[in-house]
Design a protein around this motif. Structure first.
Motif, PDB file in Angstrom:
ATOM      1  N   GLY A 133      54.693  61.572  41.987  1.00  0.00           N
ATOM      2  CA  GLY A 133      53.692  61.912  40.759  1.00  0.00           C
ATOM      3  C   GLY A 133      53.838  60.915  39.681  1.00  0.00           C
ATOM      4  N   GLU A 134      52.950  60.728  38.914  1.00  0.00           N
ATOM      5  CA  GLU A 134      52.999  59.884  37.633  1.00  0.00           C
ATOM      6  C   GLU A 134      53.758  60.545  36.461  1.00  0.00           C
ATOM      7  OE1 GLU A 134      49.835  58.195  34.216  1.00  0.00           O
ATOM      8  OE2 GLU A 134      49.129  58.976  36.128  1.00  0.00           O
ATOM      9  N   LEU A 135      53.799  62.073  36.687  1.00  0.00           N
ATOM     10  CA  LEU A 135      54.702  62.857  35.586  1.00  0.00           C
ATOM     11  C   LEU A 135      55.344  63.886  36.419  1.00  0.00           C
ATOM     12  CD1 LEU A 135      51.786  63.961  33.087  1.00  0.00           C
ATOM     13  CD2 LEU A 135      53.498  62.061  33.052  1.00  0.00           C
ATOM     14  N   HIS A 136      56.606  64.057  35.968  1.00  0.00           N
ATOM     15  CA  HIS A 136      57.266  65.242  36.562  1.00  0.00           C
ATOM     16  C   HIS A 136      56.643  66.592  36.728  1.00  0.00           C
ATOM     17  CE1 HIS A 136      60.743  62.750  35.111  1.00  0.00           C
ATOM     18  NE2 HIS A 136      61.330  63.064  36.401  1.00  0.00           N
ATOM     19  N   SER A 137      55.727  66.685  35.920  1.00  0.00           N
ATOM     20  CA  SER A 137      54.800  67.991  35.671  1.00  0.00           C
ATOM     21  C   SER A 137      53.933  67.967  36.978  1.00  0.00           C
ATOM     22  CB  SER A 137      54.226  68.244  34.613  1.00  0.00           C
ATOM     23  OG  SER A 137      53.312  67.200  34.129  1.00  0.00           O
ATOM     24  N   ASP A 138      53.399  66.819  37.429  1.00  0.00           N
ATOM     25  CA  ASP A 138      52.512  66.792  38.744  1.00  0.00           C
ATOM     26  C   ASP A 138      53.325  67.166  39.913  1.00  0.00           C
ATOM     27  OD1 ASP A 138      50.705  65.434  37.130  1.00  0.00           O
ATOM     28  OD2 ASP A 138      51.228  63.321  37.615  1.00  0.00           O
ATOM     29  N   GLU A 139      54.651  66.599  39.999  1.00  0.00           N
ATOM     30  CA  GLU A 139      55.582  67.051  41.295  1.00  0.00           C
ATOM     31  C   GLU A 139      55.763  68.410  41.100  1.00  0.00           C
ATOM     32  OE1 GLU A 139      57.383  62.733  41.441  1.00  0.00           O
ATOM     33  OE2 GLU A 139      58.217  64.089  40.216  1.00  0.00           O
ATOM     34  N   GLU A 140      56.216  69.003  39.925  1.00  0.00           N
ATOM     35  CA  GLU A 140      56.452  70.421  39.756  1.00  0.00           C
ATOM     36  C   GLU A 140      55.399  71.344  40.083  1.00  0.00           C
ATOM     37  OE1 GLU A 140      58.366  72.979  35.963  1.00  0.00           O
ATOM     38  OE2 GLU A 140      56.512  71.797  35.483  1.00  0.00           O
ATOM     39  N   ALA A 141      54.219  71.130  39.798  1.00  0.00           N
ATOM     40  CA  ALA A 141      52.877  71.448  40.343  1.00  0.00           C
ATOM     41  C   ALA A 141      52.851  71.853  41.692  1.00  0.00           C
ATOM     42  CB  ALA A 141      51.773  71.237  39.437  1.00  0.00           C
ATOM     43  N   ALA A 142      53.282  70.639  42.379  1.00  0.00           N
ATOM     44  CA  ALA A 142      52.940  70.505  43.881  1.00  0.00           C
ATOM     45  C   ALA A 142      54.047  71.437  44.526  1.00  0.00           C
ATOM     46  CB  ALA A 142      53.192  69.129  44.234  1.00  0.00           C
ATOM     47  N   LEU A 143      55.102  71.641  44.046  1.00  0.00           N
ATOM     48  CA  LEU A 143      56.158  72.384  44.612  1.00  0.00           C
ATOM     49  C   LEU A 143      55.836  73.988  44.262  1.00  0.00           C
ATOM     50  CD1 LEU A 143      59.152  70.211  43.850  1.00  0.00           C
ATOM     51  CD2 LEU A 143      58.466  70.887  46.220  1.00  0.00           C
ATOM     52  N   ILE A 144      55.520  74.309  43.111  1.00  0.00           N
ATOM     53  CA  ILE A 144      54.961  75.554  42.809  1.00  0.00           C
ATOM     54  C   ILE A 144      53.900  76.151  43.870  1.00  0.00           C
ATOM     55  CG2 ILE A 144      53.846  77.208  41.031  1.00  0.00           C
ATOM     56  CD1 ILE A 144      55.756  75.718  39.002  1.00  0.00           C
ATOM     57  N   GLU A 145      53.060  75.144  44.086  1.00  0.00           N
ATOM     58  CA  GLU A 145      51.885  75.657  45.070  1.00  0.00           C
ATOM     59  C   GLU A 145      52.487  75.587  46.257  1.00  0.00           C
ATOM     60  OE1 GLU A 145      48.187  73.155  46.763  1.00  0.00           O
ATOM     61  OE2 GLU A 145      48.126  73.155  44.501  1.00  0.00           O
ATOM     62  N   ASP A 146      53.532  75.000  46.608  1.00  0.00           N
ATOM     63  CA  ASP A 146      54.110  75.028  48.032  1.00  0.00           C
ATOM     64  C   ASP A 146      54.957  76.335  48.212  1.00  0.00           C
ATOM     65  OD1 ASP A 146      54.422  73.567  50.524  1.00  0.00           O
ATOM     66  OD2 ASP A 146      56.586  73.607  49.949  1.00  0.00           O
ATOM     67  N   GLY A 147      55.233  77.188  47.057  1.00  0.00           N
ATOM     68  CA  GLY A 147      55.976  78.141  47.011  1.00  0.00           C
ATOM     69  C   GLY A 147      57.484  78.266  46.312  1.00  0.00           C
ATOM     70  N   SER A 148      57.636  77.198  45.541  1.00  0.00           N
ATOM     71  CA  SER A 148      58.815  77.176  44.808  1.00  0.00           C
ATOM     72  C   SER A 148      58.661  77.720  43.550  1.00  0.00           C
ATOM     73  CB  SER A 148      59.088  75.526  44.284  1.00  0.00           C
ATOM     74  OG  SER A 148      59.363  74.791  45.585  1.00  0.00           O
ATOM     75  N   ALA A 149      59.785  78.428  43.040  1.00  0.00           N
ATOM     76  CA  ALA A 149      59.983  79.146  41.740  1.00  0.00           C
ATOM     77  C   ALA A 149      60.215  78.181  40.695  1.00  0.00           C
ATOM     78  CB  ALA A 149      60.882  80.420  41.745  1.00  0.00           C
ATOM     79  N   GLN A 150      59.417  78.210  39.518  1.00  0.00           N
ATOM     80  CA  GLN A 150      59.582  77.111  38.467  1.00  0.00           C
ATOM     81  C   GLN A 150      61.122  77.068  38.062  1.00  0.00           C
ATOM     82  OE1 GLN A 150      60.411  77.104  34.774  1.00  0.00           O
ATOM     83  NE2 GLN A 150      60.100  75.076  34.661  1.00  0.00           N
ATOM     84  N   ALA A 151      61.747  77.994  38.035  1.00  0.00           N
ATOM     85  CA  ALA A 151      63.148  78.161  37.496  1.00  0.00           C
ATOM     86  C   ALA A 151      64.121  77.400  38.263  1.00  0.00           C
ATOM     87  CB  ALA A 151      63.795  79.709  37.519  1.00  0.00           C
ATOM     88  N   ASP A 152      63.726  77.094  39.741  1.00  0.00           N
ATOM     89  CA  ASP A 152      64.683  76.308  40.533  1.00  0.00           C
ATOM     90  C   ASP A 152      64.275  74.903  40.639  1.00  0.00           C
ATOM     91  OD1 ASP A 152      65.789  78.703  41.491  1.00  0.00           O
ATOM     92  OD2 ASP A 152      64.032  78.927  42.964  1.00  0.00           O
ATOM     93  N   LEU A 153      63.272  74.365  39.796  1.00  0.00           N
ATOM     94  CA  LEU A 153      62.675  72.849  39.704  1.00  0.00           C
ATOM     95  C   LEU A 153      63.702  72.298  38.848  1.00  0.00           C
ATOM     96  CD1 LEU A 153      59.165  73.626  40.623  1.00  0.00           C
ATOM     97  CD2 LEU A 153      61.042  73.243  42.128  1.00  0.00           C
TER      98      LEU A 153
END
Length: 131
Positions: free
Chosen positions: A58-78
């Motif tokens: 990702g260009e930004l960490h938030s891009d990767e964070e969003a992809a992981l959340i969409e994949d089922g991750s919880a934001q608190a774990d990222l």
């Protein structure tokens, strides 16, 4: 002649690197290639400490964070990190990202302040990056 901003924008648009979720190991050489295409010497990554996987590209960490959340991750774990594939030892992993600022979880800075959490992130990165 195009101005510098136009040239940079065209170069960035031509790269169009997409976020990839690493569920199995990749090589440090592959990260070095990604770094060269994006930021020169660094790859931004987000680690899911519960699912033990990592997003890159990702260009930004938030891009990767969003992809992981969409994949089922919880934001608190990222947790956001930067990887410097050409570096060795402690210098290759940097715990610095805006997504790490979470006072509600006791983390008040861009760094990962909890030593045990940093060690867990190191273990996950070590398992996912060879070489």
């Amino acid at each position: 002649m195009p101005d510098r901003a136009d040239s940079c924008g065209a170069a960035a648009a031509a790269l169009q690197v997409t976020v990839e979720i690493l569920r199995s190991a990749t090589s440090r050489a592959r990260l070095a290639s990604l770094a060269e295409a994006q930021f020169g010497d660094m790859v931004k990554a987000v680690v899911d400490v519960r699912r033990r996987l990592m997003a890159i590209g990702g260009e930004l960490h938030s891009d990767e964070e969003a992809a992981l959340i969409e994949d089922g991750s919880a934001q608190a774990d990222l947790w956001g990190i930067n990887l410097y594939p050409a570096e060795q030892g402690e210098a290759w992993l940097e715990f610095d990202s805006m997504i790490n600022v979470r006072p509600s979880q006791g983390n008040r800075s861009r760094n990962v302040e909890d030593g045990a959490l940093r060690e867990l992130i190191r273990q996950i990165v070590t398992a996912l990056v060879t070489g």
